[in-house]
Design an enzyme around this catalytic site. Structure first.
Site, PDB file in Angstrom:
ATOM      1  N   LYS A  14      -1.582  -9.515 -69.826  1.00  0.00           N
ATOM      2  CA  LYS A  14      -0.491  -8.905 -70.428  1.00  0.00           C
ATOM      3  C   LYS A  14       0.979  -9.130 -70.107  1.00  0.00           C
ATOM      4  O   LYS A  14       2.014  -9.070 -70.947  1.00  0.00           O
ATOM      5  CB  LYS A  14      -0.672  -7.179 -69.829  1.00  0.00           C
ATOM      6  CG  LYS A  14      -1.832  -6.437 -70.220  1.00  0.00           C
ATOM      7  CD  LYS A  14      -1.368  -5.072 -69.732  1.00  0.00           C
ATOM      8  CE  LYS A  14      -1.264  -4.843 -68.213  1.00  0.00           C
ATOM      9  NZ  LYS A  14      -2.453  -5.397 -67.415  1.00  0.00           N
ATOM     10  N   ARG A  89       0.043   4.255 -67.808  1.00  0.00           N
ATOM     11  CA  ARG A  89      -1.277   4.111 -66.891  1.00  0.00           C
ATOM     12  C   ARG A  89      -2.051   5.353 -66.777  1.00  0.00           C
ATOM     13  O   ARG A  89      -3.124   5.121 -66.405  1.00  0.00           O
ATOM     14  CB  ARG A  89      -1.104   3.414 -65.816  1.00  0.00           C
ATOM     15  CG  ARG A  89      -1.248   1.804 -65.683  1.00  0.00           C
ATOM     16  CD  ARG A  89      -1.059   1.695 -64.169  1.00  0.00           C
ATOM     17  NE  ARG A  89      -1.257   0.439 -63.716  1.00  0.00           N
ATOM     18  CZ  ARG A  89      -0.854  -0.761 -63.809  1.00  0.00           C
ATOM     19  NH1 ARG A  89       0.188  -1.034 -64.570  1.00  0.00           N
ATOM     20  NH2 ARG A  89      -1.219  -1.791 -63.213  1.00  0.00           N
ATOM     21  N   ARG A 128      -4.533 -16.734 -59.739  1.00  0.00           N
ATOM     22  CA  ARG A 128      -3.298 -16.165 -59.697  1.00  0.00           C
ATOM     23  C   ARG A 128      -3.094 -16.136 -58.153  1.00  0.00           C
ATOM     24  O   ARG A 128      -2.110 -16.273 -57.804  1.00  0.00           O
ATOM     25  CB  ARG A 128      -3.271 -15.047 -60.319  1.00  0.00           C
ATOM     26  CG  ARG A 128      -1.549 -14.644 -60.516  1.00  0.00           C
ATOM     27  CD  ARG A 128      -1.343 -13.337 -61.486  1.00  0.00           C
ATOM     28  NE  ARG A 128      -1.634 -11.971 -60.855  1.00  0.00           N
ATOM     29  CZ  ARG A 128      -1.730 -10.962 -61.609  1.00  0.00           C
ATOM     30  NH1 ARG A 128      -1.056 -10.981 -62.615  1.00  0.00           N
ATOM     31  NH2 ARG A 128      -2.119  -9.930 -60.970  1.00  0.00           N
ATOM     32  N   ARG A 134       0.142 -12.946 -54.769  1.00  0.00           N
ATOM     33  CA  ARG A 134       0.586 -11.563 -54.822  1.00  0.00           C
ATOM     34  C   ARG A 134      -0.505 -10.844 -53.815  1.00  0.00           C
ATOM     35  O   ARG A 134      -1.611 -11.015 -53.713  1.00  0.00           O
ATOM     36  CB  ARG A 134       0.072 -10.922 -56.197  1.00  0.00           C
ATOM     37  CG  ARG A 134       1.476 -10.716 -57.112  1.00  0.00           C
ATOM     38  CD  ARG A 134       1.371 -10.366 -58.333  1.00  0.00           C
ATOM     39  NE  ARG A 134       0.584  -9.054 -58.436  1.00  0.00           N
ATOM     40  CZ  ARG A 134       0.392  -8.266 -59.838  1.00  0.00           C
ATOM     41  NH1 ARG A 134       0.768  -8.841 -60.875  1.00  0.00           N
ATOM     42  NH2 ARG A 134      -0.548  -7.127 -59.608  1.00  0.00           N
ATOM     43  N   ARG A 145      -8.626  -2.396 -58.375  1.00  0.00           N
ATOM     44  CA  ARG A 145      -7.686  -2.124 -59.404  1.00  0.00           C
ATOM     45  C   ARG A 145      -8.397  -2.090 -60.865  1.00  0.00           C
ATOM     46  O   ARG A 145      -8.134  -1.077 -61.805  1.00  0.00           O
ATOM     47  CB  ARG A 145      -6.670  -3.305 -59.582  1.00  0.00           C
ATOM     48  CG  ARG A 145      -5.719  -3.038 -58.559  1.00  0.00           C
ATOM     49  CD  ARG A 145      -4.759  -4.367 -58.086  1.00  0.00           C
ATOM     50  NE  ARG A 145      -4.286  -4.933 -59.558  1.00  0.00           N
ATOM     51  CZ  ARG A 145      -4.249  -6.217 -59.430  1.00  0.00           C
ATOM     52  NH1 ARG A 145      -4.394  -7.129 -58.579  1.00  0.00           N
ATOM     53  NH2 ARG A 145      -3.467  -6.826 -60.431  1.00  0.00           N
TER      54      ARG A 145
HETATM   55  P1  AMP Z   1       0.761  -4.856 -62.612  1.00  0.00           P
HETATM   56  O1  AMP Z   1       1.823  -5.767 -62.356  1.00  0.00           O
HETATM   57  O2  AMP Z   1       0.838  -4.008 -63.864  1.00  0.00           O
HETATM   58  O3  AMP Z   1      -0.631  -5.312 -62.279  1.00  0.00           O
HETATM   59  O4  AMP Z   1       0.989  -3.616 -61.661  1.00  0.00           O
HETATM   60  C1  AMP Z   1       0.797  -3.899 -60.177  1.00  0.00           C
HETATM   61  C2  AMP Z   1       0.770  -2.627 -59.210  1.00  0.00           C
HETATM   62  O5  AMP Z   1       1.986  -1.763 -59.434  1.00  0.00           O
HETATM   63  C3  AMP Z   1      -0.255  -1.552 -59.802  1.00  0.00           C
HETATM   64  O6  AMP Z   1      -1.629  -1.715 -59.336  1.00  0.00           O
HETATM   65  C4  AMP Z   1       0.023  -0.108 -59.275  1.00  0.00           C
HETATM   66  O7  AMP Z   1      -0.111  -0.095 -57.801  1.00  0.00           O
HETATM   67  C5  AMP Z   1       1.756  -0.384 -59.704  1.00  0.00           C
HETATM   68  N1  AMP Z   1       1.949   0.197 -61.013  1.00  0.00           N
HETATM   69  C6  AMP Z   1       2.504  -0.591 -62.012  1.00  0.00           C
HETATM   70  N2  AMP Z   1       2.577   0.223 -63.329  1.00  0.00           N
HETATM   71  C7  AMP Z   1       2.365   1.273 -62.746  1.00  0.00           C
HETATM   72  C8  AMP Z   1       2.011   2.613 -63.448  1.00  0.00           C
HETATM   73  N3  AMP Z   1       2.492   2.748 -64.709  1.00  0.00           N
HETATM   74  N4  AMP Z   1       1.705   3.484 -62.693  1.00  0.00           N
HETATM   75  C9  AMP Z   1       1.525   3.591 -61.400  1.00  0.00           C
HETATM   76  N5  AMP Z   1       1.377   2.619 -60.950  1.00  0.00           N
HETATM   77  C10 AMP Z   1       1.855   1.254 -61.411  1.00  0.00           C
END
Ligand code: AMP
Length: 197
Positions: A14, A89, A128, A134, A145
């Protein structure tokens, strides 16, 4: 103008696709994950509140996330369009986004779902983890996740499907190929980059 969402499991690509599409469409790519990570890095209050959830692979509470996205979408660069990556989400976040859009007399044009199976995304995220380090890319957290995605986010695909907004794209393949699949899927709905004829 163009208002788009990208939905898909962690590791589906994404973030990579969001940057490319946003550039082609001349709109900001807004990633809640990136915003949270930069807050954690800078030690802000929001970062401190979000860190434990992120490290555990859990969603940050809706109240924090919704407030953050409201502020971000109210910024000038998002007035005429945006591409959201990683938001909404949860169904609560869908309600919040619906309310925000209704208040501004506007709507989404399409929701792009990028698909990839669990084995593929675990493999990609392992890579990654080595490259970017990360904190939430360990195998155990990645698996969690994926569960969180299946339980809380995958149902949104049906919500947007029933609104006939969904463009479903296979996320397996070269980065360029996937970008082409997305732009073709959007073009089929009459959605094109701003400099297209
Ligand atoms: P991502 O970079 O989209 O994989 O997001 C990394 C982490 O950020 C996720 O595992 C959540 O802990 C938090 N996070 C990102 N976007 C959201 C969201 N829309 N709602 C809740 N937590 C989020």
């Amino acid at each position: 103008m163009t208002r788009l969402l990208l939905i898909g499991p962690p590791g589906a690509g994404k973030g990579t696709q969001a940057v490319r599409l946003a550039e082609a469409f001349g709109i900001p790519a807004i990633s809640t994950g990136d915003i949270f990570r930069s807050n954690v890095k800078n030690g802000t209050e929001l970062g401190q509140q979000a860190k434990a959830f992120i490290d555990a692979g859990d969603n940050v509470p809706d109240s924090l996330t919704n407030a953050l996205i409201r502020d971000r979408l109210a910024e000038a660069d998002a007035k005429d369009g945006f591409l959201l990556d990683g938001y909404p989400r949860t169904t609560d976040q869908v309600r919040e986004l619906d309310a925000f859009l209704a208040e501004h007399g506007t709507a989404l044009e399409a929701v792009v779902e990028i698909t990839a199976d669990a084995d593929e995304v675990v493999g990609r995220l392992r890579k990654r983890a080595l490259e970017q380090g990360r904190s939430d890319d360990t195998e155990e957290v990645v698996r969690h996740r994926l569960d969180v995605y299946r339980e809380q986010t995958a149902p949104l695909v049906d919500v947007y499907g029933s609104r006939e907004l969904l463009v479903k794209v296979d996320g397996i393949g070269e980065i360029d190929e996937v970008t082409e699949r997305i732009t073709a899927g959007l073009a089929a709905r009459g959605i094109g980059p701003r400099d297209a004829a």
